[in-house]
Design a protein around this motif. Structure first.
Motif, PDB file in Angstrom:
ATOM      1  N   GLN A 458     -35.615  -4.698  31.753  1.00  0.00           N
ATOM      2  CA  GLN A 458     -34.938  -5.850  31.162  1.00  0.00           C
ATOM      3  C   GLN A 458     -35.359  -7.147  31.843  1.00  0.00           C
ATOM      4  N   LEU A 459     -35.593  -7.082  33.159  1.00  0.00           N
ATOM      5  CA  LEU A 459     -35.981  -8.274  33.917  1.00  0.00           C
ATOM      6  C   LEU A 459     -37.487  -8.517  33.923  1.00  0.00           C
ATOM      7  N   GLY A 460     -38.219  -7.657  33.233  1.00  0.00           N
ATOM      8  CA  GLY A 460     -39.669  -7.843  33.145  1.00  0.00           C
ATOM      9  C   GLY A 460     -40.441  -7.318  34.330  1.00  0.00           C
ATOM     10  N   ASN A 461     -39.813  -6.467  35.137  1.00  0.00           N
ATOM     11  CA  ASN A 461     -40.487  -5.892  36.303  1.00  0.00           C
ATOM     12  C   ASN A 461     -41.126  -4.561  35.892  1.00  0.00           C
ATOM     13  N   ALA A 462     -42.273  -4.669  35.176  1.00  0.00           N
ATOM     14  CA  ALA A 462     -42.886  -3.486  34.585  1.00  0.00           C
ATOM     15  C   ALA A 462     -43.329  -2.471  35.634  1.00  0.00           C
ATOM     16  N   ALA A 463     -43.881  -2.947  36.721  1.00  0.00           N
ATOM     17  CA  ALA A 463     -44.379  -2.036  37.761  1.00  0.00           C
ATOM     18  C   ALA A 463     -43.232  -1.259  38.400  1.00  0.00           C
ATOM     19  N   ALA A 464     -42.134  -1.958  38.694  1.00  0.00           N
ATOM     20  CA  ALA A 464     -40.974  -1.283  39.289  1.00  0.00           C
ATOM     21  C   ALA A 464     -40.371  -0.278  38.311  1.00  0.00           C
ATOM     22  N   PHE A 465     -40.364  -0.667  37.029  1.00  0.00           N
ATOM     23  CA  PHE A 465     -39.874   0.234  35.985  1.00  0.00           C
ATOM     24  C   PHE A 465     -40.677   1.536  35.993  1.00  0.00           C
ATOM     25  N   GLU A 466     -41.985   1.411  35.985  1.00  0.00           N
ATOM     26  CA  GLU A 466     -42.832   2.602  35.943  1.00  0.00           C
ATOM     27  C   GLU A 466     -42.703   3.426  37.221  1.00  0.00           C
ATOM     28  N   THR A 467     -42.581   2.760  38.352  1.00  0.00           N
ATOM     29  CA  THR A 467     -42.448   3.480  39.625  1.00  0.00           C
ATOM     30  C   THR A 467     -41.231   4.389  39.634  1.00  0.00           C
ATOM     31  N   ASP A 468     -40.100   3.837  39.172  1.00  0.00           N
ATOM     32  CA  ASP A 468     -38.877   4.648  39.144  1.00  0.00           C
ATOM     33  C   ASP A 468     -39.014   5.836  38.190  1.00  0.00           C
ATOM     34  N   LEU A 469     -39.601   5.593  37.012  1.00  0.00           N
ATOM     35  CA  LEU A 469     -39.750   6.695  36.060  1.00  0.00           C
ATOM     36  C   LEU A 469     -40.729   7.750  36.572  1.00  0.00           C
ATOM     37  N   ARG A 470     -41.777   7.318  37.241  1.00  0.00           N
ATOM     38  CA  ARG A 470     -42.721   8.291  37.825  1.00  0.00           C
ATOM     39  C   ARG A 470     -42.020   9.127  38.904  1.00  0.00           C
ATOM     40  N   THR A 471     -41.135   8.477  39.663  1.00  0.00           N
ATOM     41  CA  THR A 471     -40.370   9.211  40.690  1.00  0.00           C
ATOM     42  C   THR A 471     -39.528  10.304  40.042  1.00  0.00           C
ATOM     43  N   LEU A 472     -38.896   9.963  38.936  1.00  0.00           N
ATOM     44  CA  LEU A 472     -38.066  10.949  38.240  1.00  0.00           C
ATOM     45  C   LEU A 472     -38.909  12.083  37.669  1.00  0.00           C
ATOM     46  N   LEU A 473     -40.084  11.755  37.165  1.00  0.00           N
ATOM     47  CA  LEU A 473     -40.953  12.800  36.609  1.00  0.00           C
ATOM     48  C   LEU A 473     -41.527  13.705  37.697  1.00  0.00           C
ATOM     49  N   GLU A 474     -41.708  13.179  38.882  1.00  0.00           N
ATOM     50  CA  GLU A 474     -42.135  14.029  39.994  1.00  0.00           C
ATOM     51  C   GLU A 474     -41.063  15.061  40.319  1.00  0.00           C
ATOM     52  N   ARG A 475     -39.808  14.645  40.229  1.00  0.00           N
ATOM     53  CA  ARG A 475     -38.696  15.569  40.492  1.00  0.00           C
ATOM     54  C   ARG A 475     -38.477  16.536  39.339  1.00  0.00           C
ATOM     55  N   ASP A 476     -38.656  16.038  38.130  1.00  0.00           N
ATOM     56  CA  ASP A 476     -38.383  16.846  36.937  1.00  0.00           C
ATOM     57  C   ASP A 476     -39.492  16.616  35.913  1.00  0.00           C
TER      58      ASP A 476
END
Length: 604
Positions: A458-476
């Motif tokens: 929402q704040l336009g922080n695309a890199a941070a957005f992707e980092t968090d989602l990649r973290t979740l995909l590493e776990r699951d």
């Protein structure tokens, strides 16, 4: 169903003063009689004393019972200690001594006293055992049979309770058959054997209103309301002063969809017995659905009759509350706080009244006083929303901090609630900061990580957005929701659309019926230039979920293929379903501007 009565109303818990008087009188009587025995050799046995106590039916003592016998000095001393303990309000000592001496002496009078003390103190195991001993020693004492019936009912031993209830009936007592029936119904113990026993007792004792009423309750439970109604009407004719009968009759009439008759019956009974709270309360409850004004009048009368009854006060307050009579509801709710009854409910509705008057701080203060229970979650939700809407984020922060301290196991939930309120209040940056702080304490929370990803998006922080989602995909690695969210985001980057397609394809394999993922597949196909394939997926998604975003996508695909009328229809349908949609108008405007620019460029 009628409200359960005490299994043995004859021995309902008395006032403390009465108990003390009984104990003192008994002690003085015992001392006097023992002294008389020593001087005159008169009859001072406990049996003789017990015979002086009132009972449902007195029986002539047998010859051997008329022989006087005295207690050993140790027994007399123990009972003396018990009496003194009772006077000093040391009831546990009194009970322990009487209970022990009942077993030692096998004396009916001592067993009776032990039973009554145990029942007063609600020491159920002692009351049951003492009552059993009392009936063994005096099987023809109706009071003993009634006491044992009550204790067996409370213990859930209903078949045994019925045996002793019948014994009490045969001795002329008024056995608590309705209580046994209510317990059986409440505990779902009404098997065929017990049902048959209630039927037999009603037939064996046709003049017993208790036996007949209990059987009527059993019939009602068996969905035989017509038979029950016929029986209850007969009871009313035989026992016109029996008020349980019209109460049960009103319930049966309601069961048979004859509410008007039930109201008419209760109106008549209330006129005849204006001081009978149970009748008026049932009448008021039925009126709530039919005539709220008349119901309010009845509850007002009930509160006059019982001004300290929190249940009645709350009922009247809620009627005023629902009819927006704030000035009438407020003093009643404050009265509950004075009485320390239904305090959470009082605070909850006082908060609601303040909210109706736009008194945000007052409302929030009341909502914060609601304790865990029925209204707890709603009070938190309402109160925190009010504070957030008023921009009082510090107050909310303090409230949520207290909630997390009070309920550490729900810390994640309360963090998410607070974050969402900040986001909806137009404070995404504050929400993001709170999420970061929450993850410091709850680093393993996938929900918080996902929430932070969405806030970064929402704040336009695309890199941070992707980092968090990649973290979740590493776990699951097989989390289709996360996979789809990342894939959908990557569609905007022309250089990563093939990567987006791979992510969305894998998500669709995992969740082939998810309309959000199907929409993503349609959208990525469109952005890759595969219009017909995109249309197929988007139509499928819209059929599963009539969502305005999916409608915007499908309309755009149809528009670029030259199907303008079909596109406009999809958009109009989407706006009809969601008039506040900003996505559809934005798509329409963007495409029309693009078309105008293209036409202008071609003309030049």
């Amino acid at each position: 169903m009628l409200p359960p009565r005490h299994p043995d109303s004859r021995y309902a818990t008395p006032a403390l003063l009465c108990v003390l008087c009984l104990l003192s009188a008994s002690f003085l009587s015992a001392c006097t009689q023992v002294a008389s025995h020593r001087v005159t050799n008169g009859d001072t046995s406990p049996e003789a004393q017990a015979q002086q106590q009132p009972s449902a039916q007195k029986t002539a003592p047998k010859a051997e019972e008329r022989e006087a016998r005295s207690f050993p000095i140790e027994t007399f001393y123990t009972l003396l200690v018990a009496e003194v303990a009772g006077i000093r309000e040391q009831y546990d000592v009194a009970l322990a001594n009487y209970y022990h001496q009942a077993e030692v002496t096998q004396d009916a009078g001592v067993a009776a006293r032990a039973t009554r003390i145990a029942r007063f103190l609600n020491v159920r195991h002692a009351a049951l055992r003492s009552a059993q001993l009392w009936t063994e020693l005096e099987p023809d004492n109706a009071d003993a049979q009634l006491a044992l019936t009550a204790e067996l009912t409370l213990a859930g031993k209903l078949s045994e309770a019925l045996v002793h209830a019948e014994k009490a009936l045969s001795l002329g007592g008024k056995a608590p058959m309705q209580s046994i029936a209510a317990t059986a119904i409440g505990q779902e113990q009404l098997n065929e054997e017990i049902r048959a026993e209630f039927a037999r007792l009603a037939e064996t004792y046709p003049q017993s209103d208790e036996a007949s009423m209990a059987y009527a309750m059993v019939l009602r439970n068996a969905k035989q309301s017509r038979r029950a109604l016929s029986l209850v009407r007969r009871i009313q004719q035989q026992h016109p002063d029996q008020l349980d009968a019209p109460l049960l009759q009103s319930h049966l009439l309601v069961d048979l969809d004859r509410r008007d008759e039930a109201i008419e019956l209760l109106e008549k009974m209330v006129r005849i017995h204006p001081e009978e709270t149970r009748l008026r309360l049932q009448y008021a409850r039925l009126l709530i659905r039919e005539d709220l004004t008349l119901a309010r009048q009845q509850f007002a009368e009930l509160v006059k009759q019982r001004p300290n009854d929190g249940n009645l006060i709350l009922s009247l307050a809620l009627i005023h509350y629902e009819t927006n009579q704030i000035d009438a509801a407020k003093p009643l709710l404050n009265r509950l706080l004075e009485l320390e009854q239904h305090e959470s409910a009082a605070h909850f509705y006082l908060g609601g009244l303040a909210q109706k008057q736009d008194k945000t701080e007052t409302a929030a203060a009341h909502f914060q006083q609601v304790k865990p229970g029925n209204d707890y979650v709603e009070a938190i939700t309402k109160g925190t929303k009010l504070l957030a809407a008023s921009g009082k984020h510090r107050e909310n922060q303090a409230w949520f901090a207290r909630l997390r301290e009070r309920h550490p196991g729900q810390a994640e939930h309360f963090f998410l609630m607070e974050v969402e309120l900040l986001r909806k209040s137009g404070e995404p940056q504050m929400a993001l900061q709170l999420t970061d702080r929450a993850l410091t304490a709850l680093s393993d929370s996938g929900r918080l990580i996902y929430t932070r990803a969405l806030l970064n998006d929402q704040l336009g922080n695309a890199a941070a957005f992707e980092t968090d989602l990649r973290t979740l995909l590493e776990r699951d690695p097989d989390n289709a929701t996360v996979m789809n969210a990342l894939g959908y985001k990557l569609i905007d980057d022309e250089t990563r659309r093939e990567e987006a397609l791979q992510l969305i394809s894998r998500a669709l394999e995992l969740e082939p019926e998810d309309p959000a993922i199907i929409d993503s597949m349609g959208w990525v196909q469109y952005r890759l230039g595969n219009y017909r394939v995109a249309e197929k997926y988007l139509r499928q998604a819209l059929e599963k979920l009539p969502d305005h975003e999916i409608a915007a996508h499908l309309g755009e695909v149809l528009w670029v293929q030259g199907e303008r009328e079909a596109a406009l229809k999809v958009w109009n349908d989407g706006l009809t379903a969601n008039p506040k949609s900003k996505i559809i108008p934005a798509a329409m405007k963007r495409l029309q501007i693009k078309e105008t620019l293209e036409q202008h460029a071609s003309e030049n």
